[in-house]
Design an enzyme around this catalytic site. Structure first.
Site, PDB file in Angstrom:
ATOM      1  N   PRO A 112       0.827  -1.204   0.000  1.00 13.00           N
ATOM      2  CA  PRO A 112       0.000   0.000   0.000  1.00 13.00           C
ATOM      3  C   PRO A 112       0.868   1.262   0.000  1.00 13.00           C
ATOM      4  O   PRO A 112       1.936   1.276   0.617  1.00 13.00           O
ATOM      5  CB  PRO A 112      -0.814  -0.106   1.296  1.00 13.00           C
ATOM      6  CG  PRO A 112      -0.213  -1.207   2.086  1.00 13.00           C
ATOM      7  CD  PRO A 112       0.648  -2.039   1.200  1.00 13.00           C
ATOM      8  N   VAL A 113       0.411   2.297  -0.715  1.00 12.51           N
ATOM      9  CA  VAL A 113       1.215   3.528  -0.792  1.00 12.51           C
ATOM     10  C   VAL A 113       0.955   4.412   0.426  1.00 12.51           C
ATOM     11  O   VAL A 113      -0.062   4.281   1.106  1.00 12.51           O
ATOM     12  CB  VAL A 113       0.927   4.342  -2.089  1.00 12.51           C
ATOM     13  CG1 VAL A 113       1.389   3.591  -3.310  1.00 12.51           C
ATOM     14  CG2 VAL A 113      -0.536   4.703  -2.186  1.00 12.51           C
ATOM     15  N   GLY A 116       3.923   3.890   5.173  1.00 13.83           N
ATOM     16  CA  GLY A 116       5.082   3.623   6.022  1.00 13.83           C
ATOM     17  C   GLY A 116       5.767   2.315   5.709  1.00 13.83           C
ATOM     18  O   GLY A 116       6.663   1.888   6.439  1.00 13.83           O
ATOM     19  N   LEU A 117       5.364   1.644   4.616  1.00 12.03           N
ATOM     20  CA  LEU A 117       5.954   0.334   4.298  1.00 12.03           C
ATOM     21  C   LEU A 117       6.988   0.414   3.171  1.00 12.03           C
ATOM     22  O   LEU A 117       7.443  -0.610   2.667  1.00 12.03           O
ATOM     23  CB  LEU A 117       4.854  -0.672   3.935  1.00 12.03           C
ATOM     24  CG  LEU A 117       3.869  -1.010   5.059  1.00 12.03           C
ATOM     25  CD1 LEU A 117       2.821  -2.007   4.582  1.00 12.03           C
ATOM     26  CD2 LEU A 117       4.595  -1.567   6.289  1.00 12.03           C
ATOM     27  N   GLY A 118       7.338   1.614   2.773  1.00 11.89           N
ATOM     28  CA  GLY A 118       8.449   1.774   1.823  1.00 11.89           C
ATOM     29  C   GLY A 118       8.081   1.503   0.376  1.00 11.89           C
ATOM     30  O   GLY A 118       8.945   1.105  -0.409  1.00 11.89           O
ATOM     31  N   SER A 119       6.808   1.758   0.007  1.00 11.56           N
ATOM     32  CA  SER A 119       6.417   1.399  -1.363  1.00 11.56           C
ATOM     33  C   SER A 119       7.217   2.186  -2.403  1.00 11.56           C
ATOM     34  O   SER A 119       7.613   1.633  -3.434  1.00 11.56           O
ATOM     35  CB  SER A 119       4.916   1.579  -1.568  1.00 11.56           C
ATOM     36  OG  SER A 119       4.610   2.885  -1.918  1.00 11.56           O
ATOM     37  N   ALA A 121      10.342   3.384  -2.273  1.00  9.43           N
ATOM     38  CA  ALA A 121      11.706   2.848  -2.399  1.00  9.43           C
ATOM     39  C   ALA A 121      11.680   1.482  -3.088  1.00  9.43           C
ATOM     40  O   ALA A 121      12.566   1.157  -3.893  1.00  9.43           O
ATOM     41  CB  ALA A 121      12.355   2.731  -1.022  1.00  9.43           C
ATOM     42  N   ALA A 122      10.644   0.696  -2.799  1.00 10.74           N
ATOM     43  CA  ALA A 122      10.565  -0.640  -3.409  1.00 10.74           C
ATOM     44  C   ALA A 122      10.322  -0.536  -4.914  1.00 10.74           C
ATOM     45  O   ALA A 122      10.899  -1.294  -5.697  1.00 10.74           O
ATOM     46  CB  ALA A 122       9.469  -1.461  -2.735  1.00 10.74           C
ATOM     47  N   ASP A 163      15.376   3.347   4.674  1.00 11.47           N
ATOM     48  CA  ASP A 163      14.349   2.642   3.887  1.00 11.47           C
ATOM     49  C   ASP A 163      14.963   2.020   2.637  1.00 11.47           C
ATOM     50  O   ASP A 163      14.765   0.836   2.346  1.00 11.47           O
ATOM     51  CB  ASP A 163      13.223   3.588   3.473  1.00 11.47           C
ATOM     52  CG  ASP A 163      12.359   4.023   4.643  1.00 11.47           C
ATOM     53  OD1 ASP A 163      12.700   3.664   5.782  1.00 11.47           O
ATOM     54  OD2 ASP A 163      11.361   4.711   4.411  1.00 11.47           O
TER      55      ASP A 163
HETATM   56  C1  MEV Z   1      10.616   6.268   7.496  1.00 10.50           C
HETATM   57  O1  MEV Z   1      10.463   4.888   7.193  1.00 10.50           O
HETATM   58  C2  MEV Z   1      11.664   6.444   8.551  1.00 10.50           C
HETATM   59  C3  MEV Z   1      11.906   7.894   8.980  1.00 10.50           C
HETATM   60  O2  MEV Z   1      12.839   7.836  10.049  1.00 10.50           O
HETATM   61  C4  MEV Z   1      12.425   8.746   7.864  1.00 10.50           C
HETATM   62  C5  MEV Z   1      13.855   8.397   7.480  1.00 10.50           C
HETATM   63  O3  MEV Z   1      14.568   7.753   8.214  1.00 10.50           O
HETATM   64  O4  MEV Z   1      14.259   8.849   6.383  1.00 10.50           O
HETATM   65  C6  MEV Z   1      10.626   8.531   9.523  1.00 10.50           C
END
Ligand code: MEV
Length: 324
Positions: A112-113, A116-119, A121-122, A163
């Site tokens: 999911p975008v 917080g799951l890094g979509s 970067a993935a 990430d």
């Molecule tokens: C995001 O997954 C993690 C944060 O610490 C941002 C970062 O480290 O770039 C919120």
């Protein structure tokens, strides 16, 4: 220079996983350590094929969206590139010093975008991998990681680099900004439930807000960031010693610090409370916060109860990942 042609029937496929931050998000931007874990069951997959007809360039297909990057995408030096897909392609071409032949890339994501799951970067990692392979020169992980980090700046503003690193290397990491990657081994495997609030949130906004707090109230915020760093080091020890009760307590403590940094939300707090009440050893938000996902450390005997409590408390999805 164009790379050597390959038949249209050949498909180059590459993928990259989602990630969770086990502990230390936000503080990691300020050079504190953090621990991140890849979520290998949730992935972005990119397939690249040659197309002989039409202009040279890359046709990008992602669900219902389709766009075309012309073969000279890498030569607009004067223009700042603010689109993550275009920047990924451009950086790959610049690194490999070649132009695009006629290619079609199909992107499929299970992640999911804005959760917080890094979509983001993935997607960059999988696209960079598949494209470089199709161009006859697969990128190694350190080079791909540098490219994905550059692209992360579009999503995150001032990313720490955690990430892209966990996603490109796909292994649990103990990460300190600008330091070599450290891996570690869990003495006992453990299970995390990952619950989605269903509320999208931009990491860039949360990171920017913490930056403003840091600048306006350094005497209050700096000790919170150092305390998070200290608990991350303790969490690594707990993982290496197989002390899951301690790990859980540290995660919950981390959530309290993140609340003080104002990056939690009512939905996240509610899911954390529900998980703890149902017997999770620890729970916290994961990633940028304000929405997105939270994680709960569970044991086999309470996994189902915690999962059910999360769903009852509004989780849109609950994923599961085994660490170690
Ligand atoms: C995001 O997954 C993690 C944060 O610490 C941002 C970062 O480290 O770039 C919120």
């Amino acid at each position: 220079m164009y790379p050597e042609a390959f038949p249209e029937s050949v498909v180059f496929t590459a993928s990259a996983p989602a990630k969770v931050i086990l502990c230390g998000e936000h503080a990691v931007v300020y050079n504190q350590p953090a621990i991140a874990i890849p979520v290998s069951d949730l992935r972005v997959t990119v397939r690249i094929q040659r197309h002989q007809s039409g202009a040279p360039g890359l046709r990008l297909i992602a669900g219902d969206l389709e766009r075309f990057l012309p073969s000279n995408v890498s030569f607009h030096e004067e223009q700042a590139v603010t689109d993550a897909l275009e920047l990924t392609v451009r950086l790959v071409l610049e690194t490999l010093k070649c132009s695009l032949p006629g290619l079609t890339a199909t992107i499929e994501s299970q992640i999911p975008v804005a959760s917080g799951l890094g979509s983001g970067a993935a997607v960059s990692a999988a696209l960079g991998r598949a494209l470089s392979a199709a161009l006859g020169n697969p990128l190694d992980n350190p080079t791909l990681n540098t490219i994905v980090y550059e692209v992360e700046k579009i999503h995150h503003g001032t990313p720490s680099g955690i990430d892209n690193t966990v996603i490109v290397y796909e292994q649990p990491i103990f990460f300190v900004r600008n330091h070599p990657i450290q891996t570690f081994t869990a003495a006992a495997p453990f299970t995390l439930l990952i619950a989605d609030t269903g509320r999208g949130a931009l990491t860039k906004v949360a990171v920017g807000d913490v930056r403003r707090l840091y600048e306006t109230e350094p005497e209050r915020i700096k000790p919170i960031l150092s305390a998070i760093g200290d608990l991350v080091t303790l969490a690594r020890g707990a993982i290496e010693n197989g002390d899951l009760t301690r790990l859980g307590a540290l995660m919950t403590q981390n959530h309290a610090y993140l609340q003080q940094l104002t990056v939690s939300s009512d939905e996240l707090d509610q899911l954390v409370r529900a998980a703890l009440d149902a017997g999770a050893l620890g729970a916290k938000l994961s990633g940028g916060g304000r929405g997105g996902n939270m994680i709960a450390l569970v044991m086999p005997e309470n996994k189902s109860a915690v999962r059910a409590a999360l769903v009852r408390s509004g989780a849109k999805y609950v994923y599961e990942t085994l660490v170690g």
